[in-house]
Design a protein around this motif. Structure first.
Motif, PDB file in Angstrom:
ATOM      1  N   MET A   1       0.862  -1.184  -0.033  1.00  0.00           N
ATOM      2  CA  MET A   1       0.090   0.005  -0.047  1.00  0.00           C
ATOM      3  C   MET A   1       0.889   1.217  -0.098  1.00  0.00           C
ATOM      4  O   MET A   1       1.783   1.443   0.809  1.00  0.00           O
ATOM      5  CB  MET A   1      -0.895   0.051   1.334  1.00  0.00           C
ATOM      6  N   ALA A   2       0.609   2.136  -0.835  1.00  0.00           N
ATOM      7  CA  ALA A   2       1.358   3.341  -0.856  1.00  0.00           C
ATOM      8  C   ALA A   2       1.031   4.399  -0.173  1.00  0.00           C
ATOM      9  O   ALA A   2      -0.496   4.644  -0.150  1.00  0.00           O
ATOM     10  CB  ALA A   2       1.498   3.718  -2.463  1.00  0.00           C
ATOM     11  N   THR A   3       1.552   5.097   0.936  1.00  0.00           N
ATOM     12  CA  THR A   3       1.245   5.959   1.746  1.00  0.00           C
ATOM     13  C   THR A   3       2.245   7.210   1.533  1.00  0.00           C
ATOM     14  O   THR A   3       3.421   7.009   1.826  1.00  0.00           O
ATOM     15  CB  THR A   3       0.908   5.462   3.055  1.00  0.00           C
ATOM     16  N   PRO A   4       1.692   8.293   1.143  1.00  0.00           N
ATOM     17  CA  PRO A   4       2.506   9.300   1.405  1.00  0.00           C
ATOM     18  C   PRO A   4       2.798   9.970   2.466  1.00  0.00           C
ATOM     19  O   PRO A   4       1.708  10.197   3.376  1.00  0.00           O
ATOM     20  CB  PRO A   4       1.941  10.646   0.336  1.00  0.00           C
ATOM     21  N   LEU A   5       4.180  10.112   2.779  1.00  0.00           N
ATOM     22  CA  LEU A   5       4.488  10.712   4.238  1.00  0.00           C
ATOM     23  C   LEU A   5       5.132  11.978   4.213  1.00  0.00           C
ATOM     24  O   LEU A   5       6.030  11.914   3.267  1.00  0.00           O
ATOM     25  CB  LEU A   5       5.260   9.681   4.980  1.00  0.00           C
ATOM     26  N   LYS A   6       5.082  12.639   5.014  1.00  0.00           N
ATOM     27  CA  LYS A   6       6.133  13.885   5.261  1.00  0.00           C
ATOM     28  C   LYS A   6       6.683  13.833   6.335  1.00  0.00           C
ATOM     29  O   LYS A   6       6.468  13.823   7.632  1.00  0.00           O
ATOM     30  CB  LYS A   6       5.283  15.133   5.565  1.00  0.00           C
ATOM     31  N   ILE A   7       7.946  13.216   6.098  1.00  0.00           N
ATOM     32  CA  ILE A   7       8.997  12.893   7.390  1.00  0.00           C
ATOM     33  C   ILE A   7      10.210  13.797   7.299  1.00  0.00           C
ATOM     34  O   ILE A   7      10.788  13.992   6.265  1.00  0.00           O
ATOM     35  CB  ILE A   7       9.506  11.588   7.386  1.00  0.00           C
ATOM     36  N   ASP A   8      10.523  14.440   8.300  1.00  0.00           N
ATOM     37  CA  ASP A   8      11.819  15.197   8.384  1.00  0.00           C
ATOM     38  C   ASP A   8      12.950  14.481   7.874  1.00  0.00           C
ATOM     39  O   ASP A   8      13.506  13.286   8.227  1.00  0.00           O
ATOM     40  CB  ASP A   8      12.095  15.339  10.058  1.00  0.00           C
ATOM     41  N   GLU A   9      13.512  15.185   6.720  1.00  0.00           N
ATOM     42  CA  GLU A   9      14.600  14.729   6.068  1.00  0.00           C
ATOM     43  C   GLU A   9      15.917  14.475   6.796  1.00  0.00           C
ATOM     44  O   GLU A   9      16.554  13.369   6.603  1.00  0.00           O
ATOM     45  CB  GLU A   9      15.036  15.552   4.655  1.00  0.00           C
ATOM     46  N   ALA A  10      15.992  15.173   7.654  1.00  0.00           N
ATOM     47  CA  ALA A  10      17.137  14.927   8.611  1.00  0.00           C
ATOM     48  C   ALA A  10      17.071  13.715   9.676  1.00  0.00           C
ATOM     49  O   ALA A  10      17.950  12.799   9.607  1.00  0.00           O
ATOM     50  CB  ALA A  10      17.437  16.215   9.536  1.00  0.00           C
ATOM     51  N   LEU A  11      15.909  13.327  10.209  1.00  0.00           N
ATOM     52  CA  LEU A  11      15.702  12.360  10.591  1.00  0.00           C
ATOM     53  C   LEU A  11      15.650  11.125   9.980  1.00  0.00           C
ATOM     54  O   LEU A  11      16.287   9.952  10.291  1.00  0.00           O
ATOM     55  CB  LEU A  11      13.997  12.241  11.585  1.00  0.00           C
ATOM     56  N   LEU A  12      15.336  11.156   8.561  1.00  0.00           N
ATOM     57  CA  LEU A  12      15.402   9.931   7.557  1.00  0.00           C
ATOM     58  C   LEU A  12      17.180   9.751   7.553  1.00  0.00           C
ATOM     59  O   LEU A  12      17.546   8.567   7.571  1.00  0.00           O
ATOM     60  CB  LEU A  12      14.649  10.301   6.309  1.00  0.00           C
ATOM     61  N   GLN A  13      17.785  10.575   7.249  1.00  0.00           N
ATOM     62  CA  GLN A  13      19.360  10.729   7.119  1.00  0.00           C
ATOM     63  C   GLN A  13      19.900   9.902   8.233  1.00  0.00           C
ATOM     64  O   GLN A  13      20.884   9.350   7.971  1.00  0.00           O
ATOM     65  CB  GLN A  13      19.891  11.996   6.519  1.00  0.00           C
ATOM     66  N   GLU A  14      19.427  10.679   9.532  1.00  0.00           N
ATOM     67  CA  GLU A  14      20.192   9.976  10.476  1.00  0.00           C
ATOM     68  C   GLU A  14      19.924   8.644  10.750  1.00  0.00           C
ATOM     69  O   GLU A  14      20.977   7.800  11.123  1.00  0.00           O
ATOM     70  CB  GLU A  14      19.988  10.669  11.683  1.00  0.00           C
ATOM     71  N   ALA A  15      18.800   7.935  10.642  1.00  0.00           N
ATOM     72  CA  ALA A  15      18.231   6.934  10.763  1.00  0.00           C
ATOM     73  C   ALA A  15      18.948   5.760   9.946  1.00  0.00           C
ATOM     74  O   ALA A  15      19.367   4.845  10.117  1.00  0.00           O
ATOM     75  CB  ALA A  15      16.809   6.598  10.797  1.00  0.00           C
ATOM     76  N   LEU A  16      18.840   6.239   8.589  1.00  0.00           N
ATOM     77  CA  LEU A  16      19.745   5.640   7.435  1.00  0.00           C
ATOM     78  C   LEU A  16      21.154   5.348   7.934  1.00  0.00           C
ATOM     79  O   LEU A  16      21.689   4.351   7.619  1.00  0.00           O
ATOM     80  CB  LEU A  16      19.715   6.207   6.091  1.00  0.00           C
ATOM     81  N   ALA A  17      21.770   6.319   8.337  1.00  0.00           N
ATOM     82  CA  ALA A  17      23.043   6.296   8.792  1.00  0.00           C
ATOM     83  C   ALA A  17      23.569   5.238   9.942  1.00  0.00           C
ATOM     84  O   ALA A  17      24.456   4.804  10.043  1.00  0.00           O
ATOM     85  CB  ALA A  17      23.692   7.604   9.260  1.00  0.00           C
ATOM     86  N   LEU A  18      22.279   5.045  10.727  1.00  0.00           N
ATOM     87  CA  LEU A  18      22.559   4.074  12.081  1.00  0.00           C
ATOM     88  C   LEU A  18      22.390   2.822  11.617  1.00  0.00           C
ATOM     89  O   LEU A  18      22.886   1.777  12.294  1.00  0.00           O
ATOM     90  CB  LEU A  18      21.461   4.330  12.987  1.00  0.00           C
ATOM     91  N   ASP A  19      21.719   2.529  10.293  1.00  0.00           N
ATOM     92  CA  ASP A  19      21.525   0.817  10.127  1.00  0.00           C
ATOM     93  C   ASP A  19      22.160   0.858   8.692  1.00  0.00           C
ATOM     94  O   ASP A  19      22.239   1.718   7.896  1.00  0.00           O
ATOM     95  CB  ASP A  19      19.961   0.849  10.232  1.00  0.00           C
ATOM     96  N   ASP A  20      22.023  -0.403   8.117  1.00  0.00           N
ATOM     97  CA  ASP A  20      22.441  -0.799   6.837  1.00  0.00           C
ATOM     98  C   ASP A  20      21.007  -0.802   5.745  1.00  0.00           C
ATOM     99  O   ASP A  20      21.162  -1.481   4.911  1.00  0.00           O
ATOM    100  CB  ASP A  20      23.091  -1.914   6.727  1.00  0.00           C
TER     101      ASP A  20
END
Length: 66
Positions: A1-20
């Motif tokens: 199911m496609a769901t458009p989300l507005k997520i803080d880009e800085a949070l996304l980048q930090e989370a991506l950096a913490l995991d693989d």
């Protein structure tokens, strides 16, 4: 199911950096799974102290029987 989300880009980048995780979809799915697990654990913790035992219940004696 496609769901458009507005997520803080800085949070996304930090989370991506913490995991693989290679995709934001995988990251969000993992975050939701962890959120659900945590909420279930919190519900279990709410049960502590809600069980009434008989006045003569002796857990130390019960342990010695096994």
């Amino acid at each position: 199911m496609a769901t458009p989300l507005k997520i803080d880009e800085a949070l996304l980048q930090e989370a991506l950096a913490l995991d693989d995780h290679t995709t934001i979809d995988a990251l969000v799915e993992t975050a939701l799974r962890e959120y659900i697990q945590r909420r279930k654990r919190l519900k279990v913790l709410d049960l502590f102290g809600t069980i009434d035992y008989d006045e003569d219940y002796d857990y130390k004696h019960q342990r010695q029987q096994t």
